[in-house]
Design a protein around this motif. Structure first.
Motif, PDB file in Angstrom:
ATOM      1  N   GLY A   1       7.303  -3.309 -10.114  1.00  0.00           N
ATOM      2  CA  GLY A   1       8.063  -3.383 -10.507  1.00  0.00           C
ATOM      3  C   GLY A   1       9.039  -2.643  -9.325  1.00  0.00           C
ATOM      4  N   ARG A   2      10.510  -2.368  -9.488  1.00  0.00           N
ATOM      5  CA  ARG A   2      11.067  -1.869  -9.389  1.00  0.00           C
ATOM      6  C   ARG A   2      12.281  -1.960  -8.846  1.00  0.00           C
ATOM      7  N   ARG A   3      13.645  -0.621  -9.370  1.00  0.00           N
ATOM      8  CA  ARG A   3      14.932  -1.010  -9.815  1.00  0.00           C
ATOM      9  C   ARG A   3      15.655  -1.229  -8.486  1.00  0.00           C
ATOM     10  N   GLY A   4      16.899  -1.901  -9.466  1.00  0.00           N
ATOM     11  CA  GLY A   4      17.846  -2.618  -7.666  1.00  0.00           C
ATOM     12  C   GLY A   4      18.501  -1.738  -7.123  1.00  0.00           C
ATOM     13  N   SER A   5      19.134  -1.135  -6.439  1.00  0.00           N
ATOM     14  CA  SER A   5      19.759  -0.329  -5.879  1.00  0.00           C
ATOM     15  C   SER A   5      21.135  -1.085  -4.967  1.00  0.00           C
ATOM     16  N   MET A   6      21.918   0.037  -5.046  1.00  0.00           N
ATOM     17  CA  MET A   6      23.476  -0.930  -5.141  1.00  0.00           C
ATOM     18  C   MET A   6      24.449   1.017  -4.626  1.00  0.00           C
ATOM     19  N   SER A   7      25.276   0.285  -3.150  1.00  0.00           N
ATOM     20  CA  SER A   7      26.141   1.682  -2.760  1.00  0.00           C
ATOM     21  C   SER A   7      27.208   1.170  -3.170  1.00  0.00           C
TER      22      SER A   7
ATOM     23  N   GLY B   1       0.992  -1.400  -0.006  1.00  0.00           N
ATOM     24  CA  GLY B   1      -0.175  -0.333  -0.281  1.00  0.00           C
ATOM     25  C   GLY B   1       1.083   0.771   0.206  1.00  0.00           C
ATOM     26  N   GLU B   2       2.182   1.273  -0.662  1.00  0.00           N
ATOM     27  CA  GLU B   2       2.541   2.440  -0.538  1.00  0.00           C
ATOM     28  C   GLU B   2       2.260   3.166  -1.631  1.00  0.00           C
ATOM     29  N   PRO B   3       2.186   4.810  -1.074  1.00  0.00           N
ATOM     30  CA  PRO B   3       1.896   5.794  -2.685  1.00  0.00           C
ATOM     31  C   PRO B   3       2.785   5.404  -3.386  1.00  0.00           C
ATOM     32  N   THR B   4       2.209   5.349  -4.579  1.00  0.00           N
ATOM     33  CA  THR B   4       2.136   5.060  -5.589  1.00  0.00           C
ATOM     34  C   THR B   4       2.091   6.018  -7.006  1.00  0.00           C
TER      35      THR B   4
ATOM     36  N   GLY C   1      12.096   4.374  -5.705  1.00  0.00           N
ATOM     37  CA  GLY C   1      12.471   4.119  -4.683  1.00  0.00           C
ATOM     38  C   GLY C   1      12.444   3.239  -4.560  1.00  0.00           C
ATOM     39  N   THR C   2      13.511   1.944  -3.563  1.00  0.00           N
ATOM     40  CA  THR C   2      12.995   0.681  -3.181  1.00  0.00           C
ATOM     41  C   THR C   2      12.189   0.640  -2.300  1.00  0.00           C
ATOM     42  N   SER C   3      11.066  -0.388  -1.859  1.00  0.00           N
ATOM     43  CA  SER C   3      10.632  -0.508  -0.931  1.00  0.00           C
ATOM     44  C   SER C   3       9.823  -2.359  -0.591  1.00  0.00           C
ATOM     45  N   ASP C   4       9.056  -2.322   0.342  1.00  0.00           N
ATOM     46  CA  ASP C   4       9.072  -3.713   0.831  1.00  0.00           C
ATOM     47  C   ASP C   4       8.756  -4.775  -0.143  1.00  0.00           C
ATOM     48  N   ALA C   5       8.108  -4.031  -1.475  1.00  0.00           N
ATOM     49  CA  ALA C   5       8.048  -5.315  -2.318  1.00  0.00           C
ATOM     50  C   ALA C   5       8.745  -5.728  -3.040  1.00  0.00           C
ATOM     51  N   ARG C   6      10.215  -5.638  -2.738  1.00  0.00           N
ATOM     52  CA  ARG C   6      11.579  -6.872  -2.646  1.00  0.00           C
ATOM     53  C   ARG C   6      11.687  -7.232  -2.450  1.00  0.00           C
TER      54      ARG C   6
ATOM     55  N   ASN D   1      26.356   5.871  -5.954  1.00  0.00           N
ATOM     56  CA  ASN D   1      24.680   5.091  -5.720  1.00  0.00           C
ATOM     57  C   ASN D   1      23.929   4.682  -7.314  1.00  0.00           C
ATOM     58  N   ILE D   2      24.045   3.553  -7.627  1.00  0.00           N
ATOM     59  CA  ILE D   2      23.317   3.080  -8.653  1.00  0.00           C
ATOM     60  C   ILE D   2      21.688   2.273  -8.761  1.00  0.00           C
ATOM     61  N   ARG D   3      21.371   3.034  -8.919  1.00  0.00           N
ATOM     62  CA  ARG D   3      18.992   2.421  -9.740  1.00  0.00           C
ATOM     63  C   ARG D   3      19.493   2.139 -10.744  1.00  0.00           C
ATOM     64  N   PHE D   4      19.405   0.752 -11.005  1.00  0.00           N
ATOM     65  CA  PHE D   4      19.393  -0.239 -11.911  1.00  0.00           C
ATOM     66  C   PHE D   4      18.665  -1.369 -12.465  1.00  0.00           C
TER      67      PHE D   4
END
Length: 380
Positions: free
Chosen positions: A178-184, A163-166, A329-334, A257-260
């Protein structure tokens, strides 16, 4: 009697649940859900509060899930707020307070929707709510802990709505599939300290690090894919801790930080960047260490029956055909994507994390209707 999602939102806002404090929010939800016939379990791990709630039999043939969080970011300067951040104050058709948008309203809307649904039309199946107090924090012991507990106890969702704001601007315009990945990446360059007037006697780690960072930012990682925007790499800090203007430092550090998107994996990105760093090392004589932290990998819930159902209900309830997006960004859907198909739909995110965070009362009621429509269509 209908459950008032807006009134429940205000009650949740009055719980000061700044990560990692529970603040009474999960206790409130557990009481409300238990009274509505849900079986509730606290799934706390390492001091992080979480709640699992199920209506219907374990292992039912069809199980619909909702996921959300009650923890919020700190309110900042209290004097900057028009109304106190934990007041749940209602004015001008808005509910004000920290978490009003992100995302106590979403939790209240799906809680109210499921309570009304099981009371009016008990479904042939089960409904599961997974609610964490660790989404705004490290995320190690929140939704992950609930999913681990579910695996250990034979609990399963067939599909899940987060239920995140979308919606960027208008309610009903976007769902997230879906979501992009996040890597630092943390870089540490080791050179040789020396006097700036005698650079031949030193090896400047900043020169090597800047050369590498220029290569990383000089060209796009990709042009995007069918369902994803282009990947992005951003430098977030460069530092050497050097107070003197006439000294070449020994060590320099940087973070990117990379959003891939789905054209990459953390391993493929790290391998490519490591190869570039090796070339800079060979050219400069400066050694470069790289360590990585992966917040989440890219994922996609491919368009199909579940995505179509969600989009259809949103269109029916809002008169807008939502865009299927993987932005943000990321969410707990990941985490949930490893358990079952997951889609995100919630409110407009305009005021989240801001001073004077607020949400239109009518939008909360509209979100409850959307969630109720999803339940009706899923169990019909």
């Amino acid at each position: 009697m209908s459950t008032d999602a807006a009134e429940l939102t205000a009650r949740l806002i009055r719980c000061p649940s700044v990560t990692p404090e529970e603040g009474g929010a999960l206790i409130l939800l557990s009481d409300v859900l238990t009274a509505g016939g849900f079986e509730c379990h606290r799934v706390d791990r390492n001091g992080v509060p979480n709640l699992f709630a199920r209506w219907g039999a374990k292992g039912a043939a069809r199980t619909f899930g909702f996921n959300g969080h009650t923890d919020v970011v700190p309110p900042g300067d209290l004097g900057s707020w028009t109304h106190p951040p934990f007041s749940g104050f209602v004015a001008d058709g808005m509910i004000w307070g920290r978490g009003a948008t992100d995302m106590k309203s979403g939790v209240a809307a799906f809680t109210a929707a499921v309570l009304d649904f099981v009371a009016a039309t008990p479904p042939d199946g089960a409904i599961i709510l997974t609610i964490t107090g660790d989404e705004e924090g490290p995320g190690r012991d929140g939704t992950r802990a609930i999913l681990d507990w579910m695996d250990q106890n034979g609990e399963r969702m067939d599909v899940c709505i987060v239920g995140e704001p979308t919606n960027p601007e208008v309610f009903g315009e976007m769902i997230k599939i879906g979501r992009r990945g996040s890597m630092s990446l943390n870089f540490v360059a080791h050179g040789v300290q020396g006097h700036v007037a005698y650079p031949h006697r030193a090896r400047n780690p900043l020169h090597a690090l800047v050369r590498l960072l220029d290569q990383l930012t000089g060209a796009p990682l990709d042009q995007g894919s069918e369902h994803f925007d282009p990947s992005g790499l951003q430098i977030t800090t460069i530092d050497c801790g050097n107070p003197a203007s006439n000294v070449i430092p020994e060590t320099a550090r940087a973070v990117v930080n990379i959003r891939f998107n789905d054209l990459h994996s953390p391993d493929s990105l790290f391998h490519d960047i490591r190869a570039k760093a090796d070339l800079v090392q060979a050219e400069t004589g400066v050694s470069i260490e790289i360590t990585s932290n992966i917040s989440g990998e890219s994922f996609l819930t491919a368009p199909g029956p579940f995505v179509d159902m969600v989009a259809e209900v949103v269109a029916e309830q809002t008169n807008r055909r939502p865009v299927l997006s993987t932005s943000g960004g990321t969410s707990d859907a990941r985490f949930i994507k490893n358990h079952c198909p997951v889609v995100e739909f919630g409110l407009v995110g305009r005021f989240m994390h801001q001073v004077d965070e607020r949400v239109p009362v009518e939008e909360i009621h509209a979100l409850k209707r959307v969630y109720g429509g999803m339940l009706e269509k899923f169990f019909s």
